[in-house]
Design an enzyme around this catalytic site. Structure first.
Site, PDB file in Angstrom:
ATOM      1  N   CYS A 251      52.627  34.216 -40.520  1.00 34.74           N
ATOM      2  CA  CYS A 251      51.926  34.056 -39.317  1.00 34.74           C
ATOM      3  C   CYS A 251      52.725  32.999 -38.399  1.00 34.74           C
ATOM      4  O   CYS A 251      52.441  32.003 -38.342  1.00 34.74           O
ATOM      5  CB  CYS A 251      50.438  33.602 -39.300  1.00 34.74           C
ATOM      6  SG  CYS A 251      49.649  34.798 -40.653  1.00 34.74           S
ATOM      7  N   ALA A 253      54.319  32.695 -35.265  1.00 30.43           N
ATOM      8  CA  ALA A 253      54.293  32.253 -33.703  1.00 30.43           C
ATOM      9  C   ALA A 253      53.683  30.903 -33.488  1.00 30.43           C
ATOM     10  O   ALA A 253      52.304  30.826 -34.096  1.00 30.43           O
ATOM     11  CB  ALA A 253      53.927  33.397 -32.748  1.00 30.43           C
ATOM     12  N   CYS A 372      45.190  24.662 -40.242  1.00 28.90           N
ATOM     13  CA  CYS A 372      44.856  23.318 -39.560  1.00 28.90           C
ATOM     14  C   CYS A 372      43.230  23.170 -39.352  1.00 28.90           C
ATOM     15  O   CYS A 372      42.986  22.799 -38.394  1.00 28.90           O
ATOM     16  CB  CYS A 372      45.726  23.343 -38.009  1.00 28.90           C
ATOM     17  SG  CYS A 372      45.087  24.823 -36.962  1.00 28.90           S
TER      18      CYS A 372
HETATM   19  C1  LIG Z   1      48.280  28.755 -36.868  1.00 28.46           C
HETATM   20  S1  LIG Z   1      49.278  29.899 -35.875  1.00 28.46           S
HETATM   21  C2  LIG Z   1      50.623  29.896 -36.449  1.00 28.46           C
HETATM   22  C3  LIG Z   1      51.298  28.766 -35.999  1.00 28.46           C
HETATM   23  C4  LIG Z   1      53.131  28.896 -36.465  1.00 28.46           C
HETATM   24  N1  LIG Z   1      53.042  29.067 -37.892  1.00 28.46           N
HETATM   25  C5  LIG Z   1      53.771  27.512 -36.093  1.00 28.46           C
HETATM   26  O1  LIG Z   1      53.887  26.803 -36.865  1.00 28.46           O
HETATM   27  O2  LIG Z   1      54.044  27.394 -34.753  1.00 28.46           O
HETATM   28  C6  LIG Z   1      48.724  31.499 -36.506  1.00 28.46           C
HETATM   29  C7  LIG Z   1      49.537  32.679 -36.048  1.00 28.46           C
HETATM   30  O3  LIG Z   1      48.964  33.803 -36.867  1.00 28.46           O
HETATM   31  C8  LIG Z   1      49.004  34.880 -35.953  1.00 28.46           C
HETATM   32  N2  LIG Z   1      47.987  35.828 -36.549  1.00 28.46           N
HETATM   33  C9  LIG Z   1      46.660  36.094 -36.812  1.00 28.46           C
HETATM   34  N3  LIG Z   1      46.329  37.254 -37.297  1.00 28.46           N
HETATM   35  C10 LIG Z   1      47.500  37.710 -37.716  1.00 28.46           C
HETATM   36  C11 LIG Z   1      47.763  38.776 -38.593  1.00 28.46           C
HETATM   37  N4  LIG Z   1      46.725  39.549 -39.189  1.00 28.46           N
HETATM   38  N5  LIG Z   1      49.281  39.194 -38.813  1.00 28.46           N
HETATM   39  C12 LIG Z   1      50.112  38.282 -38.460  1.00 28.46           C
HETATM   40  N6  LIG Z   1      50.048  37.318 -37.482  1.00 28.46           N
HETATM   41  C13 LIG Z   1      48.785  36.962 -37.326  1.00 28.46           C
HETATM   42  C14 LIG Z   1      48.304  34.278 -34.508  1.00 28.46           C
HETATM   43  O4  LIG Z   1      49.012  35.201 -33.508  1.00 28.46           O
HETATM   44  C15 LIG Z   1      49.099  33.030 -34.440  1.00 28.46           C
HETATM   45  O5  LIG Z   1      50.207  33.170 -34.116  1.00 28.46           O
END
Ligand SMILES: C[S@@+](CC[C@H](N)C(=O)[O-])C[C@H]1O[C@@H](n2cnc3c(N)ncnc32)[C@H](O)[C@@H]1O
Length: 425
Positions: A251, A253, A372
Site C-alpha cells: 500500500c 503511495a 497510523c
Molecule cells: C497509509 S497509506 C500508505 C502510505 C505510504 N505507505 C507512505 O508511506 O507514503 C495507504 C495506501 O493504501 C492504498 N490502498 C487502500 N486500499 C488498498 C488496496 N486494497 N490495495 C492497495 N492499496 C490500497 C491507498 O490508496 C493509500 O495510498
C-alpha cells in the site's frame, strides 16, 4: 481579513458536512486564483485551527446563541471569529469588525451583522465564565467526539489525556536524511547554517523547530532529504531489508516508505497501490530522490491473483489504509469525519489485505504490518486475530524503546503509529 474569514468559514462548513479538509483546500486553491499566497496561508491556518478546537468553539457558540441559526454559513463564520479571539494574535476589535463585514457579504437577511457583533462581543465580555462552563463537558474540553474520548479512555487509561492533547497541537515538521547521499550530522549542519533550528529524534530523523517551505530545505530538489514523520521513519528499519531481497510495498503511495526502503538497501522493490493518482505522486517522489522500483503496479493488495508474478517475496510492507487516528494533529478534520462504525470496516479490510499477502511471503520471510492508528481494533486486536488463524506466523519483538507492544503514541516528537513484524515458518 474579511475575505480570509469568509473563505475559511465556507471551508469549515464543507468539512463539517462531510468533505475532507485537504480536498476542500485544494479545490479552493484552484477556484480562487485572486487570493494572494499570504491570504491562502491565513485561510489554511484558520480552517485547521477551527477544526482543531471545534468541540470547544461549538460548545461556546451554543452558550452564546439564544436560538439556532437558519443560515449555517453564519454559524461557521462565528466559529472562525471565536477561534481568532481565543487562539490568534489578531486584535479583538479587528476580528469582530471584519466578521461583521464578512456577515454582510453573506447576504443572509436583516439583523445578521448585529447578531455577529453581539455574539462576539458577548464572548469577549463573558469569556471566563463561559469557558469554565463548557469545559465541564468532555467534547468541549478535549475537542474530540465523545465516542473517541471514551475509546481512548478505555484503551489507554493512563495516557488518554496526553494523546488527546497531542492531537490538538500544531504538527511539527520532521525530515528524513537520505543517508546514501549525506551523513545526518552533515545535513543537520547545513540546516543550521541556513538558519533553521533542529532537533535530532532517532535514526537520522531531524525535527525542525519551525516548519518551512520544502524549497527552503538544502538539497531538497536533489533528493538529499524528504519530509517524513519520525514514527513513519521506523518502518524501513523494522522491516530488516538487505541487498538483493525481493520486497513488496503493498500500500505504497505516495511513497514515503518506499523511497526510504530504496535508500536503505539495494533491493528489487515492487510498489503497489490501488489508487492511480496517488501512484503518480509516488513516481514523482522516486524521481526526485533518483531511486528506482523494480515494478510499479496499480492493483488491489487483497487480490494478488490480479497482479502477482508468482515469485515469493522476502519482505512485505503492509502499510494498510486505516482510521488515521494517530495523525490527528496533521488532519484535525479526521476526528469529526470518522464514525465509530468506520473502525469495523477498516479492520475487515485490513484483515482481508493481510490474509491475501501472507501466502505470497517466502518461508522465513518477514511482513511488517503498519497503521497510523492508535485504536486497538486496527492494531493489537487485529494481529491477535491474524495469529490465531495462521499457525505458520509468529510475531517478532520490536526493540524501539518508545513503543508499547508495537504502539507508538502521538506526542510532540512524532505521530501515532502501530507496527507488528510477523515471520513465516
Ligand atoms: C497509509 S497509506 C500508505 C502510505 C505510504 N505507505 C507512505 O508511506 O507514503 C495507504 C495506501 O493504501 C492504498 N490502498 C487502500 N486500499 C488498498 C488496496 N486494497 N490495495 C492497495 N492499496 C490500497 C491507498 O490508496 C493509500 O495510498
Amino acid at each position: 481579513m474579511i475575505k480570509t474569514q469568509l473563505e475559511a468559514a465556507l471551508i469549515v462548513g464543507k468539512v463539517l458536512t462531510g468533505a475532507s479538509l485537504t480536498a476542500v483546500l485544494q479545490t479552493a486553491k484552484h477556484n480562487n486564483l485572486t487570493l494572494s499566497s499570504q491570504q491562502r496561508g491565513a485561510i489554511q491556518d484558520l480552517s485547521y485551527g477551527v477544526l482543531r478546537f471545534y468541540g470547544q468553539l461549538d460548545a461556546l457558540l451554543d452558550q452564546l446563541l439564544k436560538k439556532s441559526l437558519k443560515d449555517m454559513r453564519l454559524r461557521y463564520l462565528l466559529l472562525v471569529g471565536l477561534y481568532q479571539l481565543q487562539y490568534s494574535k489578531s486584535p479583538p476589535h479587528a476580528v469582530v469588525n471584519h466578521a461583521v463585514s464578512a456577515a454582510r457579504l453573506l447576504k443572509s437577511g436583516k439583523g445578521t451583522q448585529g447578531l455577529v457583533n453581539a455574539v462576539l462581543r458577548n464572548f469577549l465580555r463573558r469569556r471566563e465564565v463561559l469557558q469554565n462552563e463548557v469545559m465541564k463537558n468532555d467534547v468541549a474540553r478535549y475537542s474530540h467526539p465523545q465516542w473517541w474520548i471514551d475509546k481512548l479512555r478505555r484503551q489507554y487509561p493512563r495516557n488518554y489525556q496526553a494523546i488527546l492533547n497531542a492531537n490538538n497541537q500544531r504538527p511539527s515538521m520532521t525530515l528524513r536524511v537520505n543517508q546514501q547521499k549525506i551523513d545526518v550530522d552533515e545535513y543537520q549542519r547545513l540546516l543550521e547554517e541556513s538558519g533553521l533550528g533542529t532537533q535530532l529524534i532517532w535514526n537520522g530523523a531531524i525535527r525542525l523547530t519551525k516548519p518551512v517551505n520544502v524549497q527552503g530545505l538544502p538539497g531538497f530538489t536533489a533528493g538529499l532529504v524528504t519530509v517524513q514523520d519520525a514514527g513513519a521513519q521506523l518502518a524501513a528499519r523494522l522491516l530488516d531489508v538487505h541487498d538483493g531481497m525481493r520486497v513488496l510495498d503493498a500500500c505504497a503511495a505516495p511513497g514515503g516508505k518506499s523511497t526510504h526502503l530504496l535508500e536503505t538497501a539495494n533491493m528489487a522493490l515492487t510498489v503497489l497501490d490501488n489508487d492511480s493518482e496517488r501512484l503518480v505522486r509516488l513516481t514523482q517522489n522516486l524521481d526526485r530522490i533518483k531511486v528506482k522500483a523494480m515494478q510499479l503496479v496499480c492493483g488491489d493488495a487483497a487480490q494478488p491473483a490480479q497482479w502477482w508474478d508468482g515469485k515469493l517475496f522476502d519482505r512485505i510492507l503492509a502499510d494498510v489504509p486505516c482510521s488515521a487516528s494517530g495523525v490527528v494533529c496533521r488532519h484535525p478534520d479526521i476526528k469529526w469525519l470518522r464514525r465509530e462504525s468506520d473502525l469495523l470496516q477498516f479492520s475487515k479490510n485490513q484483515l482481508k489485505i493481510l490474509n491475501a499477502l501472507w501466502p505470497i511471503l517466502n518461508k522465513g520471510g518477514k511482513l511488517l504490518y503498519a497503521t497510523c492508528s492508535v485504536f486497538a481494533e486496527e492494531n493489537g486486536l487485529q494481529i491477535e486475530a491474524f495469529l490465531s488463524q495462521h499457525s505458520d506466523a509468529r510475531q517478532l519483538t520490536l526493540t524501539q524503546a518508545e513503543m508499547i507492544e508495537g504502539q507508538l503514541l502521538p506526542d510532540s516528537q512524532h505521530n501515532g503509529f502501530f507496527y507488528a513484524l510477523l515471520q513465516k515458518s
